[in-house]
Design a protein around this motif. Structure first.
Motif, mmCIF file in Angstrom:
data_model
loop_
_atom_site.group_PDB
_atom_site.id
_atom_site.type_symbol
_atom_site.label_atom_id
_atom_site.label_comp_id
_atom_site.label_asym_id
_atom_site.label_seq_id
_atom_site.Cartn_x
_atom_site.Cartn_y
_atom_site.Cartn_z
ATOM 1 N N GLU A 241 0.840 -1.195 0.000
ATOM 2 C CA GLU A 241 0.000 0.000 0.000
ATOM 3 C C GLU A 241 0.874 1.244 0.000
ATOM 4 O O GLU A 241 2.022 1.218 0.457
ATOM 5 C CB GLU A 241 -0.930 0.029 1.213
ATOM 6 C CG GLU A 241 -0.208 0.086 2.551
ATOM 7 C CD GLU A 241 -1.170 0.100 3.736
ATOM 8 O OE1 GLU A 241 -1.754 1.166 3.997
ATOM 9 O OE2 GLU A 241 -1.321 -0.952 4.381
ATOM 10 N N ALA A 242 0.320 2.326 -0.551
ATOM 11 C CA ALA A 242 1.056 3.593 -0.578
ATOM 12 C C ALA A 242 1.241 4.094 0.842
ATOM 13 O O ALA A 242 0.272 4.213 1.598
ATOM 14 C CB ALA A 242 0.303 4.617 -1.420
ATOM 15 N N THR A 243 2.474 4.418 1.215
ATOM 16 C CA THR A 243 2.747 4.789 2.601
ATOM 17 C C THR A 243 3.786 5.919 2.645
ATOM 18 O O THR A 243 3.656 6.912 1.934
ATOM 19 C CB THR A 243 3.169 3.547 3.416
ATOM 20 O OG1 THR A 243 3.473 3.905 4.755
ATOM 21 C CG2 THR A 243 4.318 2.792 2.792
ATOM 22 N N ASN A 244 4.847 5.760 3.414
ATOM 23 C CA ASN A 244 5.766 6.859 3.679
ATOM 24 C C ASN A 244 7.204 6.369 3.663
ATOM 25 O O ASN A 244 7.498 5.242 4.086
ATOM 26 C CB ASN A 244 5.452 7.481 5.041
ATOM 27 C CG ASN A 244 6.025 8.872 5.204
ATOM 28 O OD1 ASN A 244 6.757 9.362 4.357
ATOM 29 N ND2 ASN A 244 5.702 9.531 6.291
ATOM 30 N N SER A 245 8.097 7.197 3.167
ATOM 31 C CA SER A 245 9.534 6.955 3.235
ATOM 32 C C SER A 245 10.214 8.218 2.727
ATOM 33 O O SER A 245 9.551 9.247 2.517
ATOM 34 C CB SER A 245 9.948 5.739 2.398
ATOM 35 O OG SER A 245 11.319 5.442 2.579
ATOM 36 N N GLY A 246 11.513 8.168 2.543
ATOM 37 C CA GLY A 246 12.223 9.335 2.055
ATOM 38 C C GLY A 246 13.636 8.993 1.643
ATOM 39 O O GLY A 246 14.180 7.940 2.016
ATOM 40 N N ILE A 247 14.211 9.868 0.846
ATOM 41 C CA ILE A 247 15.623 9.788 0.462
ATOM 42 C C ILE A 247 16.337 10.950 1.133
ATOM 43 O O ILE A 247 15.922 12.103 0.976
ATOM 44 C CB ILE A 247 15.789 9.872 -1.060
ATOM 45 C CG1 ILE A 247 15.029 8.740 -1.757
ATOM 46 C CG2 ILE A 247 17.267 9.839 -1.439
ATOM 47 C CD1 ILE A 247 14.913 8.925 -3.258
ATOM 48 N N PHE A 248 17.395 10.667 1.875
ATOM 49 C CA PHE A 248 18.137 11.707 2.583
ATOM 50 C C PHE A 248 19.414 12.054 1.808
ATOM 51 O O PHE A 248 20.128 11.161 1.348
ATOM 52 C CB PHE A 248 18.538 11.246 3.984
ATOM 53 C CG PHE A 248 17.378 10.919 4.893
ATOM 54 C CD1 PHE A 248 16.103 11.370 4.634
ATOM 55 C CD2 PHE A 248 17.582 10.153 6.032
ATOM 56 C CE1 PHE A 248 15.049 11.079 5.475
ATOM 57 C CE2 PHE A 248 16.541 9.853 6.891
ATOM 58 C CZ PHE A 248 15.265 10.314 6.616
ATOM 59 N N VAL A 249 19.700 13.342 1.707
ATOM 60 C CA VAL A 249 20.950 13.792 1.099
ATOM 61 C C VAL A 249 21.615 14.815 2.014
ATOM 62 O O VAL A 249 20.972 15.398 2.889
ATOM 63 C CB VAL A 249 20.731 14.400 -0.306
ATOM 64 C CG1 VAL A 249 20.206 13.344 -1.274
ATOM 65 C CG2 VAL A 249 19.793 15.592 -0.258
ATOM 66 N N LEU A 250 22.912 15.001 1.812
ATOM 67 C CA LEU A 250 23.699 15.978 2.570
ATOM 68 C C LEU A 250 23.536 15.802 4.078
ATOM 69 O O LEU A 250 23.369 16.761 4.832
ATOM 70 C CB LEU A 250 23.338 17.403 2.143
ATOM 71 C CG LEU A 250 23.622 17.729 0.665
ATOM 72 C CD1 LEU A 250 23.162 19.150 0.332
ATOM 73 C CD2 LEU A 250 25.108 17.567 0.344
ATOM 74 N N ILE A 251 23.591 14.542 4.514
ATOM 75 C CA ILE A 251 23.531 14.247 5.951
ATOM 76 C C ILE A 251 24.849 14.660 6.599
ATOM 77 O O ILE A 251 25.915 14.136 6.268
ATOM 78 C CB ILE A 251 23.284 12.749 6.203
ATOM 79 C CG1 ILE A 251 21.905 12.329 5.671
ATOM 80 C CG2 ILE A 251 23.406 12.429 7.681
ATOM 81 C CD1 ILE A 251 21.662 10.829 5.753
ATOM 82 N N GLU A 252 24.761 15.597 7.520
ATOM 83 C CA GLU A 252 25.952 16.005 8.288
ATOM 84 C C GLU A 252 26.165 15.113 9.497
ATOM 85 O O GLU A 252 27.264 14.652 9.769
ATOM 86 C CB GLU A 252 25.787 17.454 8.768
ATOM 87 C CG GLU A 252 26.218 18.511 7.817
ATOM 88 C CD GLU A 252 26.356 19.841 8.526
ATOM 89 O OE1 GLU A 252 27.497 20.340 8.625
ATOM 90 O OE2 GLU A 252 25.338 20.405 8.980
ATOM 91 N N ASP A 253 25.076 14.905 10.237
ATOM 92 C CA ASP A 253 25.147 14.166 11.496
ATOM 93 C C ASP A 253 24.106 13.059 11.481
ATOM 94 O O ASP A 253 22.910 13.329 11.527
ATOM 95 C CB ASP A 253 24.897 15.121 12.673
ATOM 96 C CG ASP A 253 24.845 14.402 14.004
ATOM 97 O OD1 ASP A 253 25.407 13.289 14.110
ATOM 98 O OD2 ASP A 253 24.233 14.941 14.954
ATOM 99 N N PRO A 254 24.512 11.781 11.425
ATOM 100 C CA PRO A 254 23.562 10.679 11.410
ATOM 101 C C PRO A 254 23.007 10.366 12.799
ATOM 102 O O PRO A 254 23.289 9.319 13.398
ATOM 103 C CB PRO A 254 24.394 9.514 10.853
ATOM 104 C CG PRO A 254 25.793 9.837 11.252
ATOM 105 C CD PRO A 254 25.901 11.338 11.228
ATOM 106 N N ALA A 255 22.202 11.289 13.316
ATOM 107 C CA ALA A 255 21.639 11.145 14.655
ATOM 108 C C ALA A 255 20.460 10.165 14.634
ATOM 109 O O ALA A 255 19.975 9.758 13.587
ATOM 110 C CB ALA A 255 21.194 12.503 15.182
ATOM 111 N N ASN A 256 19.975 9.818 15.816
ATOM 112 C CA ASN A 256 18.865 8.883 15.974
ATOM 113 C C ASN A 256 17.659 9.614 16.579
ATOM 114 O O ASN A 256 17.793 10.258 17.616
ATOM 115 C CB ASN A 256 19.308 7.748 16.911
ATOM 116 C CG ASN A 256 18.301 6.621 17.036
ATOM 117 O OD1 ASN A 256 17.103 6.835 16.951
ATOM 118 N ND2 ASN A 256 18.803 5.421 17.268
ATOM 119 N N PRO A 257 16.452 9.540 15.974
ATOM 120 C CA PRO A 257 16.099 8.759 14.783
ATOM 121 C C PRO A 257 16.142 9.549 13.483
ATOM 122 O O PRO A 257 15.954 8.975 12.418
ATOM 123 C CB PRO A 257 14.660 8.360 15.082
ATOM 124 C CG PRO A 257 14.098 9.548 15.812
ATOM 125 C CD PRO A 257 15.245 10.066 16.655
#
Length: 215
Positions: free
Chosen positions: A91-107
């Protein structure tokens, strides 16, 4: 309107020329089609092992969608064309593509999300303190937790089960996004280099043909 169309025409011509230059370079596969050995993983609160969220099945990346999190490259990238294909298997839902990540923090990292949420693919979301010049906050209002720069055109996404293509150009902090060949957004970040990521948020999503080409 005429000025806006002229600006878009100039930008498109520049991108077309840049695309020819990109094609002269060799694309690098960020996903080898077998495993996720060249990726790092974030799971919200480290609540479950990463392999319960991120896996490879039949040569395709499967991301469960829960818990929140993301997988990201082990190397930083600058000045590139990123090609990503994705689809919703159920089913159509949610996600994303991340670019230019400086700090890979959580979450959520400090970086820019190219939104893939159904109906909104191509929106930009400023994550965890990141910013875009194109985001304009109304005077007297509080900055949103996740500022959004909305896409330029109507949704160009395909139905559930069909593969979509995102082509994202990053040049000196300038990010330009096409979804299934349709221009959707352009934004400017002060950050010029960072990790690339794929998000877990919602339900099942699949990715394939994840490549980056320097230019």
């Amino acid at each position: 309107m005429k000025k806006r169309m002229l600006l878009f025409a100039v930008m498109f011509a520049a991108l077309f020329g840049a695309n020819n230059a990109v094609q002269a370079q060799k694309a690098v596969n960020l996903f080898n089609g077998k495993d996720l050995s060249n990726w790092n993983f974030v799971v919200e609160n480290n609540s479950v092992p990463a392999d319960q969220v991120y896996s490879v099945q039949n040569g395709v990346i499967h991301i469960k969608g829960t818990p929140f999190g993301y997988m990201y490259t082990k190397e930083k990238y600058s000045n590139y064309k990123l090609h990503v294909e994705w689809r919703w298997p159920v089913e159509a839902t949610n996600s994303g593509i991340f670019v230019l990540i400086e700090d890979p923090a959580n979450p959520f990292p400090n970086g820019i999300e190219c939104q893939l949420a159904a109906g909104k693919a191509g929106d930009f979301v400023c994550l965890n303190g990141s910013d875009l010049f194109e985001f304009h906050q109304r005077p007297g209002t509080r900055r949103p937790a996740f500022p959004v720069v909305a896409k330029a055109n109507e949704s160009s996404e395909k139905p559930v089960g069909e593969w979509n293509e995102a082509n994202i150009w990053v040049k000196d902090g300038k990010i330009t996004v096409f979804i299934n060949g349709v221009f959707q957004n352009a934004g400017t970040n002060k950050v010029k280099e960072g990790f690339i990521g794929l998000q877990s948020e919602g339900k099942d999503v699949q990715f394939r043909n994840v490549t980056v080409t320097p230019w």
